[in-house]
Design a protein around this motif. Sequence first.
Motif, PDB file in Angstrom:
ATOM      1  N   GLY A 168       0.809  -1.209   0.000  1.00  0.00           N
ATOM      2  CA  GLY A 168       0.000   0.000   0.000  1.00  0.00           C
ATOM      3  C   GLY A 168       0.845   1.262   0.000  1.00  0.00           C
ATOM      4  O   GLY A 168       0.558   2.236  -0.706  1.00  0.00           O
ATOM      5  N   ILE A 225     -11.025   4.608  -6.199  1.00  0.00           N
ATOM      6  CA  ILE A 225     -11.586   3.527  -5.393  1.00  0.00           C
ATOM      7  C   ILE A 225     -10.477   2.645  -4.827  1.00  0.00           C
ATOM      8  O   ILE A 225     -10.485   2.283  -3.644  1.00  0.00           O
ATOM      9  CB  ILE A 225     -12.565   2.679  -6.234  1.00  0.00           C
ATOM     10  CG1 ILE A 225     -13.820   3.496  -6.552  1.00  0.00           C
ATOM     11  CG2 ILE A 225     -12.942   1.381  -5.507  1.00  0.00           C
ATOM     12  CD1 ILE A 225     -14.776   2.790  -7.482  1.00  0.00           C
ATOM     13  N   ILE A 226      -9.490   2.315  -5.670  1.00  0.00           N
ATOM     14  CA  ILE A 226      -8.403   1.428  -5.238  1.00  0.00           C
ATOM     15  C   ILE A 226      -7.608   2.052  -4.104  1.00  0.00           C
ATOM     16  O   ILE A 226      -7.478   1.489  -3.011  1.00  0.00           O
ATOM     17  CB  ILE A 226      -7.481   1.092  -6.427  1.00  0.00           C
ATOM     18  CG1 ILE A 226      -8.232   0.243  -7.462  1.00  0.00           C
ATOM     19  CG2 ILE A 226      -6.243   0.336  -5.937  1.00  0.00           C
ATOM     20  CD1 ILE A 226      -7.461   0.050  -8.759  1.00  0.00           C
ATOM     21  N   GLY A 229      -9.820   3.136  -1.042  1.00  0.00           N
ATOM     22  CA  GLY A 229     -10.234   1.986  -0.235  1.00  0.00           C
ATOM     23  C   GLY A 229      -9.126   1.446   0.639  1.00  0.00           C
ATOM     24  O   GLY A 229      -9.342   1.069   1.790  1.00  0.00           O
ATOM     25  N   ILE A 230      -7.905   1.444   0.086  1.00  0.00           N
ATOM     26  CA  ILE A 230      -6.757   0.931   0.847  1.00  0.00           C
ATOM     27  C   ILE A 230      -6.480   1.822   2.056  1.00  0.00           C
ATOM     28  O   ILE A 230      -6.307   1.341   3.180  1.00  0.00           O
ATOM     29  CB  ILE A 230      -5.507   0.844  -0.051  1.00  0.00           C
ATOM     30  CG1 ILE A 230      -5.687  -0.248  -1.108  1.00  0.00           C
ATOM     31  CG2 ILE A 230      -4.255   0.561   0.787  1.00  0.00           C
ATOM     32  CD1 ILE A 230      -4.592  -0.280  -2.157  1.00  0.00           C
ATOM     33  N   PHE A 235     -10.210  -1.991   2.704  1.00  0.00           N
ATOM     34  CA  PHE A 235      -9.663  -3.258   2.239  1.00  0.00           C
ATOM     35  C   PHE A 235      -8.149  -3.165   2.049  1.00  0.00           C
ATOM     36  O   PHE A 235      -7.585  -2.076   1.983  1.00  0.00           O
ATOM     37  CB  PHE A 235     -10.325  -3.752   0.937  1.00  0.00           C
ATOM     38  CG  PHE A 235     -10.690  -2.679  -0.055  1.00  0.00           C
ATOM     39  CD1 PHE A 235     -12.012  -2.393  -0.319  1.00  0.00           C
ATOM     40  CD2 PHE A 235      -9.704  -1.961  -0.722  1.00  0.00           C
ATOM     41  CE1 PHE A 235     -12.355  -1.410  -1.233  1.00  0.00           C
ATOM     42  CE2 PHE A 235     -10.042  -0.993  -1.646  1.00  0.00           C
ATOM     43  CZ  PHE A 235     -11.381  -0.713  -1.901  1.00  0.00           C
ATOM     44  N   THR A 236      -7.525  -4.341   1.978  1.00  0.00           N
ATOM     45  CA  THR A 236      -6.081  -4.432   1.763  1.00  0.00           C
ATOM     46  C   THR A 236      -5.783  -4.276   0.265  1.00  0.00           C
ATOM     47  O   THR A 236      -6.704  -4.325  -0.564  1.00  0.00           O
ATOM     48  CB  THR A 236      -5.562  -5.805   2.224  1.00  0.00           C
ATOM     49  OG1 THR A 236      -6.113  -6.818   1.364  1.00  0.00           O
ATOM     50  CG2 THR A 236      -5.955  -6.089   3.665  1.00  0.00           C
ATOM     51  N   PRO A 237      -4.506  -4.105  -0.122  1.00  0.00           N
ATOM     52  CA  PRO A 237      -4.183  -4.025  -1.550  1.00  0.00           C
ATOM     53  C   PRO A 237      -4.652  -5.251  -2.337  1.00  0.00           C
ATOM     54  O   PRO A 237      -5.110  -5.114  -3.474  1.00  0.00           O
ATOM     55  CB  PRO A 237      -2.649  -3.921  -1.550  1.00  0.00           C
ATOM     56  CG  PRO A 237      -2.325  -3.242  -0.269  1.00  0.00           C
ATOM     57  CD  PRO A 237      -3.328  -3.775   0.714  1.00  0.00           C
ATOM     58  N   GLU A 239      -7.224  -7.221  -1.570  1.00  0.00           N
ATOM     59  CA  GLU A 239      -8.684  -7.117  -1.681  1.00  0.00           C
ATOM     60  C   GLU A 239      -9.075  -6.005  -2.651  1.00  0.00           C
ATOM     61  O   GLU A 239     -10.075  -6.115  -3.368  1.00  0.00           O
ATOM     62  CB  GLU A 239      -9.279  -6.860  -0.301  1.00  0.00           C
ATOM     63  CG  GLU A 239      -9.136  -8.042   0.647  1.00  0.00           C
ATOM     64  CD  GLU A 239      -9.392  -7.684   2.102  1.00  0.00           C
ATOM     65  OE1 GLU A 239      -9.563  -8.616   2.907  1.00  0.00           O
ATOM     66  OE2 GLU A 239      -9.385  -6.481   2.433  1.00  0.00           O
ATOM     67  N   ALA A 240      -8.262  -4.939  -2.702  1.00  0.00           N
ATOM     68  CA  ALA A 240      -8.529  -3.844  -3.633  1.00  0.00           C
ATOM     69  C   ALA A 240      -8.466  -4.335  -5.074  1.00  0.00           C
ATOM     70  O   ALA A 240      -9.227  -3.871  -5.933  1.00  0.00           O
ATOM     71  CB  ALA A 240      -7.518  -2.721  -3.422  1.00  0.00           C
ATOM     72  N   VAL A 243     -11.714  -6.004  -5.779  1.00  0.00           N
ATOM     73  CA  VAL A 243     -12.757  -4.978  -5.912  1.00  0.00           C
ATOM     74  C   VAL A 243     -12.656  -4.303  -7.277  1.00  0.00           C
ATOM     75  O   VAL A 243     -13.676  -4.038  -7.928  1.00  0.00           O
ATOM     76  CB  VAL A 243     -12.632  -3.933  -4.778  1.00  0.00           C
ATOM     77  CG1 VAL A 243     -13.537  -2.730  -5.052  1.00  0.00           C
ATOM     78  CG2 VAL A 243     -12.989  -4.552  -3.437  1.00  0.00           C
ATOM     79  N   SER A 244     -11.424  -4.024  -7.724  1.00  0.00           N
ATOM     80  CA  SER A 244     -11.249  -3.363  -9.019  1.00  0.00           C
ATOM     81  C   SER A 244     -11.749  -4.240 -10.163  1.00  0.00           C
ATOM     82  O   SER A 244     -12.305  -3.730 -11.138  1.00  0.00           O
ATOM     83  CB  SER A 244      -9.778  -3.003  -9.238  1.00  0.00           C
ATOM     84  OG  SER A 244      -8.972  -4.158  -9.404  1.00  0.00           O
TER      85      SER A 244
END
Length: 428
Positions: A168, A225-226, A229-230, A235-237, A239-240, A243-244
């Motif tokens: 991150g 968002i990425i 969100g981090i 969320f973690t990288p 999980e990002a 999500v992306s």
Amino acid sequence: MSVAGILFGLFAVLLICNIPIAISLGISSVIAVIAADLPMEMIPINVFSSSSKFSLLAIPFFIIAGNIMEQAGISEKLIEFAKTMVGHRRTGLAMVCVIVCCFFAAISGSGPATVAALGMIMIPAMVNAGYTNTYSASLMSAGGAIGVIIPPSVTYIVYGSISGASIGKLFLAGVVPGILMGIALIIASMILSRKADLKKLPKASGAEKWHAFKDAFWGLLMPVIILGGIYSGVFTPTEAAAVSAIYGLFVGIFIYKKIKVKSLSELFINSASQTGVVMYVIICATLFAWVVTVDGLTVTIGDWLIDVTNGNLILFLLLSNLILLAAGCVMDAVSALYIFVPILLPVALNLGYDITAFGIMMCVNLAIGLITPPVGVNLYVACGIAKIGIKDMMKDIGAIILSVLIVLLIVTYVPDLSLLIPNLLGAK
């Protein structure tokens, strides 16, 4: 012959024989293991350990997300938006090329993917505006290299998994160097095109700018968002990345409506194939790095670097840059990271250099490798689009490489620039 001699000697011979880098790494590593009478069971153990890291799960998700957004037609919308903003200037299309590369880099995370997605549109458009074919392809190649620097980036994920640095924090630290490279390319385009007879696009009205922004909005929102969100802790990288991919599917199917459900199977197969290539490189490079470590070569080279530079950080960084630039000419970024991080990072930390800043420095070096022959992948992609040969580009790409080398020196010797955003946000 020593283990190191067998390992590097065979690796060099295989490269000369034009064997793919990953296969060369794997074959030379296995033969070195046998020649050194090392435990054979360490081969499958290394294969498993190198491919089972949780952080590496981000790679297939970001690859899928990039492919989805490419098929969703986001590249065309980003280009139109950039045209309305700067297309009316004298070197407007060159600026559009670089700016769109920065935006698309924050979506795809891949240099060759950025060149492939944007080059089909930008290279012909620049030629029609008065730029030479070779310069258009050269600038597109260099712009694509920004895809490795601006987050999300597979190279940051790989560096983080090897070094233990926060992925991150690496993502945040890559923003300023990526922008600096974009600025350098724009300045270079102004200088190199000062005598060219270029066509200007008509200046866009406020309504046209607003319409282009609305069309590109969903693509522009993805990096927000990425990273948002981090660093909001949602969320973690890794999980990002997932999500992306889901966000990309939503935008491609329901917003832009360019992706059909029946085409998803082909998209997933292509993404899996690309992931397989990356993971195979990681596995072979990890085995190679393990043999180097077991042989004690990392310690030997580290001691040699300290002796040669007399413990001088400035000289060490200069030597590291030269090593990495040379490596980038003959191997991909992932392989180079697995080989050189265990060698160079301990020395850098011992000399007081920040682990995150060193990762950014390495990744900028290896991004330049995407536009340096003979293994500059971006060059080959751009050449295929422009229908020219690598030799035709040498004059133009040489001048462009000089501009990004200046950025490399700034990033290397002013690490606080890379750490500016992470420090402001208190990233850990």
